[in-house]
Write a protein that holds these residues in place. Structure first.
Motif, PDB file in Angstrom:
ATOM      1  N   GLN A  44       0.809  -1.219   0.000  1.00  0.00           N
ATOM      2  CA  GLN A  44       0.000   0.000   0.000  1.00  0.00           C
ATOM      3  C   GLN A  44       0.844   1.273   0.000  1.00  0.00           C
ATOM      4  O   GLN A  44       0.406   2.298  -0.528  1.00  0.00           O
ATOM      5  CB  GLN A  44      -0.939   0.000   1.209  1.00  0.00           C
ATOM      6  CG  GLN A  44      -2.025  -1.061   1.134  1.00  0.00           C
ATOM      7  CD  GLN A  44      -3.015  -0.951   2.283  1.00  0.00           C
ATOM      8  OE1 GLN A  44      -2.807  -0.203   3.236  1.00  0.00           O
ATOM      9  NE2 GLN A  44      -4.111  -1.698   2.200  1.00  0.00           N
ATOM     10  N   SER A  45       2.018   1.226   0.606  1.00  0.00           N
ATOM     11  CA  SER A  45       2.841   2.423   0.710  1.00  0.00           C
ATOM     12  C   SER A  45       3.920   2.516  -0.371  1.00  0.00           C
ATOM     13  O   SER A  45       4.438   3.599  -0.628  1.00  0.00           O
ATOM     14  CB  SER A  45       3.510   2.483   2.089  1.00  0.00           C
ATOM     15  OG  SER A  45       4.418   1.404   2.243  1.00  0.00           O
ATOM     16  N   GLY A  46       4.248   1.381  -0.962  1.00  0.00           N
ATOM     17  CA  GLY A  46       5.314   1.380  -1.956  1.00  0.00           C
ATOM     18  C   GLY A  46       6.705   1.413  -1.355  1.00  0.00           C
ATOM     19  O   GLY A  46       7.697   1.568  -2.084  1.00  0.00           O
ATOM     20  N   LEU A  47       6.806   1.279  -0.038  1.00  0.00           N
ATOM     21  CA  LEU A  47       8.112   1.308   0.621  1.00  0.00           C
ATOM     22  C   LEU A  47       8.885   0.019   0.352  1.00  0.00           C
ATOM     23  O   LEU A  47       8.300  -1.053   0.216  1.00  0.00           O
ATOM     24  CB  LEU A  47       7.934   1.483   2.132  1.00  0.00           C
ATOM     25  CG  LEU A  47       7.319   2.805   2.603  1.00  0.00           C
ATOM     26  CD1 LEU A  47       7.106   2.758   4.108  1.00  0.00           C
ATOM     27  CD2 LEU A  47       8.211   3.980   2.236  1.00  0.00           C
ATOM     28  N   LYS A  48      10.185   0.140   0.270  1.00  0.00           N
ATOM     29  CA  LYS A  48      11.050  -1.015   0.097  1.00  0.00           C
ATOM     30  C   LYS A  48      11.999  -1.121   1.281  1.00  0.00           C
ATOM     31  O   LYS A  48      12.526  -0.119   1.761  1.00  0.00           O
ATOM     32  CB  LYS A  48      11.856  -0.890  -1.200  1.00  0.00           C
ATOM     33  CG  LYS A  48      11.003  -0.931  -2.466  1.00  0.00           C
ATOM     34  CD  LYS A  48      11.881  -0.860  -3.700  1.00  0.00           C
ATOM     35  CE  LYS A  48      11.024  -0.926  -4.967  1.00  0.00           C
ATOM     36  NZ  LYS A  48      11.863  -0.863  -6.197  1.00  0.00           N
ATOM     37  N   LEU A  49      12.176  -2.340   1.744  1.00  0.00           N
ATOM     38  CA  LEU A  49      13.063  -2.564   2.882  1.00  0.00           C
ATOM     39  C   LEU A  49      14.512  -2.589   2.419  1.00  0.00           C
ATOM     40  O   LEU A  49      14.889  -3.374   1.548  1.00  0.00           O
ATOM     41  CB  LEU A  49      12.718  -3.894   3.560  1.00  0.00           C
ATOM     42  CG  LEU A  49      11.356  -3.958   4.276  1.00  0.00           C
ATOM     43  CD1 LEU A  49      11.158  -5.333   4.889  1.00  0.00           C
ATOM     44  CD2 LEU A  49      11.291  -2.896   5.351  1.00  0.00           C
ATOM     45  N   ARG A  50      15.295  -1.717   3.001  1.00  0.00           N
ATOM     46  CA  ARG A  50      16.719  -1.655   2.707  1.00  0.00           C
ATOM     47  C   ARG A  50      17.477  -1.642   4.027  1.00  0.00           C
ATOM     48  O   ARG A  50      17.668  -0.582   4.629  1.00  0.00           O
ATOM     49  CB  ARG A  50      17.053  -0.418   1.893  1.00  0.00           C
ATOM     50  CG  ARG A  50      16.422  -0.407   0.507  1.00  0.00           C
ATOM     51  CD  ARG A  50      16.747   0.871  -0.232  1.00  0.00           C
ATOM     52  NE  ARG A  50      16.148   0.890  -1.561  1.00  0.00           N
ATOM     53  CZ  ARG A  50      16.209   1.924  -2.388  1.00  0.00           C
ATOM     54  NH1 ARG A  50      16.850   3.038  -2.018  1.00  0.00           N
ATOM     55  NH2 ARG A  50      15.646   1.857  -3.585  1.00  0.00           N
ATOM     56  N   PRO A  51      17.862  -2.810   4.529  1.00  0.00           N
ATOM     57  CA  PRO A  51      18.533  -2.879   5.837  1.00  0.00           C
ATOM     58  C   PRO A  51      19.821  -2.070   5.855  1.00  0.00           C
ATOM     59  O   PRO A  51      20.713  -2.251   5.021  1.00  0.00           O
ATOM     60  CB  PRO A  51      18.819  -4.383   6.001  1.00  0.00           C
ATOM     61  CG  PRO A  51      17.859  -5.058   5.072  1.00  0.00           C
ATOM     62  CD  PRO A  51      17.693  -4.127   3.913  1.00  0.00           C
ATOM     63  N   ARG A  52      19.883  -1.137   6.794  1.00  0.00           N
ATOM     64  CA  ARG A  52      21.087  -0.340   7.020  1.00  0.00           C
ATOM     65  C   ARG A  52      21.252  -0.111   8.516  1.00  0.00           C
ATOM     66  O   ARG A  52      20.272  -0.061   9.252  1.00  0.00           O
ATOM     67  CB  ARG A  52      20.996   1.018   6.307  1.00  0.00           C
ATOM     68  CG  ARG A  52      21.139   0.930   4.797  1.00  0.00           C
ATOM     69  CD  ARG A  52      21.216   2.314   4.180  1.00  0.00           C
ATOM     70  NE  ARG A  52      20.005   3.088   4.416  1.00  0.00           N
ATOM     71  CZ  ARG A  52      19.856   4.349   4.045  1.00  0.00           C
ATOM     72  NH1 ARG A  52      20.855   5.006   3.466  1.00  0.00           N
ATOM     73  NH2 ARG A  52      18.723   4.974   4.267  1.00  0.00           N
TER      74      ARG A  52
END
Length: 289
Positions: A44-52
């Motif tokens: 729904q948000s279009g967010l992508k997980l990018r572990p940092r």
């Protein structure tokens, strides 16, 4: 998810599963629900997980989480403290069982204020000044509803709770009925304290929420210790919970009111007097019949 978890857990218990199996199903249910929630949030948000790894950011989140968890944990520990104190003070299992039955009804009733608090939290978070009225109106309405619903629930439980428990569990559980008849008067105060505790967290008053919850729990424990020698463990546990809930309610009102500019005490005293009038009329009706 909760309904499916309850159904699966019940089936496993009927099939001979033990406590470990139920705990495992509970853990699995939370993990699956978290996975579905994360997947839906990403879609729904279009967010992508990018572990940092950002240590300063993690430290600030951890510091805030500790305070938030402490307040939230104390509010949830409060209903359980009575059972722990009864078990510590009384060597037999019967008083623990009686009070446990009464507390099951209390915590079941507490689900409603928890839901109220969750529902109004987003609106409360928008309260930053006295000119913001939508969130303030929502907060006042929810607190009034908690007072009225909790008060009416207390009146009904005090009148019919002992009879219902005796009818369902048998005459030997009459002490549990007597406990719920007193315990129920903590419904409304605990509901208000919990909702306003969530309001304090939404208004970034995390330490104040912890203080209100800690005071509520401390009064519960101290009152229990003072009352046990005079009236026994069941009365002491129930009465001390009510005293603690009332103290937490008053403390939370005093902490929230200046933050959002709530007008005096009339906004919560009026519904309280209305509930008291209903209780008096019901008491007179029962006496007449």
């Amino acid at each position: 998810f909760r309904g499916g978890e309850a159904a699966v857990g019940t089936l496993l218990l009927l099939a001979g599963g033990g406590l470990f199996t139920v705990c495992a199903i509970h853990l699995l249910g939370w993990v699956v629900e978290a996975g579905f929630a994360l997947r839906r949030l990403r879609r729904q948000s279009g967010l992508k997980l990018r572990p940092r790894l950002r240590r300063r950011y993690l430290f600030s989140i951890a510091r805030l989480s500790v305070v938030f968890t402490a307040g939230y944990g104390l509010f949830h520990l409060f209903p359980l403290a009575g059972i722990l104190m009864v078990r510590f003070w009384q060597s037999g299992t019967a008083p623990v069982g009686f009070f446990g039955v009464a507390m099951q009804l209390f915590t079941a009733a507490a689900m409603f204020p928890w839901a109220f608090g969750m529902a109004v939290t987003p609106a409360i978070g928008r309260i930053r000044s006295r000119s913001e009225t939508a969130g303030l109106t929502s907060l006042v309405a929810v607190v009034k509803a908690a007072i009225v619903i909790g008060g009416i629930g207390s009146i009904v439980a005090a009148a019919y709770g002992p009879w219902i428990i005796t009818m369902v569990f048998g005459a030997r559980f009459a002490p549990a009925g007597e406990a719920i008849a007193l315990l129920c008067w903590g419904f409304g105060p605990y509901a208000v304290a919990f909702i306003l505790g969530q309001a304090l967290n939404a208004l970034e008053g995390h330490l104040q929420a912890v203080a209100a919850a800690a005071l509520m729990l401390a009064v519960h424990v101290m009152a229990f210790a003072l009352l046990v020698p005079f009236r026994g463990v069941l009365f002491a546990a129930a009465a001390s919970l009510v005293l603690g809930a009332v103290t937490g309610c008053i403390a939370a009102v005093m902490l929230v009111s200046p933050r959002v500019g709530l007008p005096g005490a009339g906004w919560w005293m009026r519904p309280l007097f209305a509930v008291a009038a209903i209780g008096l009329l019901m008491r007179l009706d029962l006496d007449l019949h």
